[in-house]
Every structure is written in C-alpha cells, then in structure tokens.
Write a protein that holds these residues in place. Sequence first.
Motif, PDB file in Angstrom:
ATOM      1  N   ARG A 189     159.084  19.009   9.286  1.00 41.26           N
ATOM      2  CA  ARG A 189     159.518  19.968  10.123  1.00 41.26           C
ATOM      3  C   ARG A 189     158.427  20.838  10.764  1.00 41.26           C
ATOM      4  O   ARG A 189     158.854  21.344  11.716  1.00 41.26           O
ATOM      5  CB  ARG A 189     160.785  20.662   9.484  1.00 41.26           C
ATOM      6  N   ALA A 190     157.518  21.200  10.060  1.00 34.53           N
ATOM      7  CA  ALA A 190     156.463  22.218  10.383  1.00 34.53           C
ATOM      8  C   ALA A 190     155.146  21.320  10.245  1.00 34.53           C
ATOM      9  O   ALA A 190     154.549  21.231   9.053  1.00 34.53           O
ATOM     10  CB  ALA A 190     156.504  23.343   9.503  1.00 34.53           C
ATOM     11  N   GLY A 191     154.266  21.156  11.333  1.00 32.35           N
ATOM     12  CA  GLY A 191     152.869  20.576  11.272  1.00 32.35           C
ATOM     13  C   GLY A 191     151.870  21.645  11.360  1.00 32.35           C
ATOM     14  O   GLY A 191     152.088  22.826  11.934  1.00 32.35           O
ATOM     15  N   MET A 192     150.822  21.477  10.719  1.00 29.37           N
ATOM     16  CA  MET A 192     149.580  22.548  10.578  1.00 29.37           C
ATOM     17  C   MET A 192     148.419  21.874  11.215  1.00 29.37           C
ATOM     18  O   MET A 192     147.983  21.073  11.336  1.00 29.37           O
ATOM     19  CB  MET A 192     149.328  22.848   9.094  1.00 29.37           C
ATOM     20  N   VAL A 193     147.865  22.933  12.043  1.00 31.93           N
ATOM     21  CA  VAL A 193     146.702  22.980  12.951  1.00 31.93           C
ATOM     22  C   VAL A 193     145.682  23.851  12.366  1.00 31.93           C
ATOM     23  O   VAL A 193     146.064  25.007  12.397  1.00 31.93           O
ATOM     24  CB  VAL A 193     146.760  22.644  14.520  1.00 31.93           C
ATOM     25  N   PHE A 194     144.388  23.318  11.663  1.00 31.72           N
ATOM     26  CA  PHE A 194     143.732  24.447  11.159  1.00 31.72           C
ATOM     27  C   PHE A 194     142.398  24.479  12.206  1.00 31.72           C
ATOM     28  O   PHE A 194     142.264  24.296  13.261  1.00 31.72           O
ATOM     29  CB  PHE A 194     143.018  23.792   9.868  1.00 31.72           C
ATOM     30  N   GLN A 195     141.667  25.677  11.616  1.00 25.02           N
ATOM     31  CA  GLN A 195     140.474  26.151  12.631  1.00 25.02           C
ATOM     32  C   GLN A 195     139.572  25.175  13.056  1.00 25.02           C
ATOM     33  O   GLN A 195     139.294  25.052  14.192  1.00 25.02           O
ATOM     34  CB  GLN A 195     139.901  27.401  11.779  1.00 25.02           C
ATOM     35  N   ASN A 196     138.989  24.347  12.012  1.00 20.21           N
ATOM     36  CA  ASN A 196     138.017  23.217  12.377  1.00 20.21           C
ATOM     37  C   ASN A 196     138.704  21.827  12.482  1.00 20.21           C
ATOM     38  O   ASN A 196     139.112  21.193  11.382  1.00 20.21           O
ATOM     39  CB  ASN A 196     137.158  23.096  11.150  1.00 20.21           C
ATOM     40  N   PRO A 197     138.804  21.502  13.737  1.00 13.07           N
ATOM     41  CA  PRO A 197     139.347  20.071  14.050  1.00 13.07           C
ATOM     42  C   PRO A 197     138.633  18.920  13.251  1.00 13.07           C
ATOM     43  O   PRO A 197     139.406  18.017  12.816  1.00 13.07           O
ATOM     44  CB  PRO A 197     139.366  19.923  15.607  1.00 13.07           C
TER      45      PRO A 197
END
Length: 288
Positions: free
Chosen positions: A94-102
């Motif tokens: 339900r909740a995806g995470m995108v971080f600082q460094n791709p």
Amino acid sequence: METKRNTDNKPIIEAVDLMHYYDDGPSGEKEYSLQGVNLSVKEGEFLVVLGHNGSGKSTFAKHMNALLLPQGGKIYIDGIDGSIQENTWEVRKRAGMVFQNPDNQMVATVVEEDVAFGPENLGVAPEEIRKRVDKALKDVQMFDFRKHAPHLLSGGQKQRVAIAGIIAMRPKIIILDEPTAMLDPSGRQEVMKTIKALNKDFGITIVHITHFMEEAVQGDRIVVMEEGKVIMDDTPRNVFSNVDLLKSIGLDVPQVTELAHELIKDGMNLTEGILNIEEMVEALCRLK
C-alpha cells in the motif's frame, strides 16, 4: 495477521501516540526519535514534512513503510496495523518508498527490468508485470528509455525510474524521503513535476520529505517536526507565515516569503505568508 480496522471515513495514514527510540544515549538511556506523534493523512492528500536533521522526519517515514516498527503507539496504513511485523508486506503493498539516492534503489542493468523488480517480488503474473512496467514508465515520461542502462541516465531521470518502480507495485501511497536532495535544479523540477502529476492525475497520496522550501509550498499541507514531535500542522501559507518560529528551529523559508517578512518589519503594508514571486508582484502592485 492482517489486523485491519474499519476504514469508513478513516484516514489512509494514521499515527496514534507513535513512539520510537534508540538505546544509545550518552549514558545508555533511551534516546527518542519519535515522541508520541499523532497525525492523520487523507487519501489523495499531498503532505510535506519539514524538519532539520534529527527532527524525526525520516524515522517517521520509515514507520509508514514498515521499515521500522513502533516501540510505542500505533500506525495504520490504509487500515492495516503497521505495528505488527506479520503485516509488513501488506503495508508495503500500500505504501511505496523512494529514497534520497536513486542509485541505492537500482537493482538491474536495464531500466524496464529495474521497474519490474517490485511487482515480481509481489508475485504479479508476467503478463501483468509487462503492462505495469510500460504504464509506469509512461506515467513518468521515461518509456523511451526503457532499454537504457540506468547508470547512463541523469540524476533526475534515475529518480523518475525509481518512482516508476514504486508505481508499478500499484501503491495507494508514495513516501519520498528527500528525493531531490542529490539533484541539480533541472532534475529537481523533473521529479517535482512527476510527483505532482501522480498526486493530481492519479490520486496517489504523497508524503514528501524535503529541505527545499520551494518544493514545500507545492503541498496541500505541511507538517513541521522538531525533536520527534509535530510542532506545526497547517497549510503552506499559514506555516510560512511563522518566519521567526521556523528560523528559531533551524529551518529556512522560501526566499520571497522572507523578503516579504523583512519588508513588513520595515513598515510595508504586506501580508505574511507570500509564497511565490507572482504573489509578491501582485501584493506590490496593490500598494500603488
């Protein structure tokens, strides 16, 4: 174990007295990174979270994606109890995470294979994965780069591929932990345009952690954190009307907002909370 509460008229994210601490204080005492956070986010909302380093904002983000489990209180994601370890995969669907460094999220040598990685882990059928990958890449304007090697892309393009990988998992929520911190101004614009489109055009709930105030003004609502607590929760205009308070806790405000604040202190008849150049020009024209 998918303990799910009745979600009729319930927020899609709900933190109730949420606590987290580390046992590594100077004398071995508990050092709290979240101290009884109470916060709710409506479905389809674009929430911005601000706070200086150590304020608890990234710790809070990790609870929304079950990377951390509460050590007190509760967090519900689309009604699922995120404090129960057995619910971790249900939360992450339900909740995806995108971080600082791709680069830290790239796992394949071809863009489309990288985007397919998440749905494959969820056990999605191959023909459905193909559809999801193509659509996700089109949603972030990266379909023409599907056969490219990720390491040859620009920073902004890499981050859009990382976002596509999350979209392909079909989450209701995307949490972005300073996704533009390592990008140049052009890359930041690319990513913000993508985030806004996902929110407005597709109704995905966005939680955007940033230290760029010009990005923060684009949200529906801003939460300011300090020492593991929510100290402000309001519209961008109302939050940025408190210039002195924000500066006292080490946060900046948009340059045009600070300019208006200084002009007001010098006696100019402007209102606090001017957020962009267009509003400043309009306010100055009204003075004539």
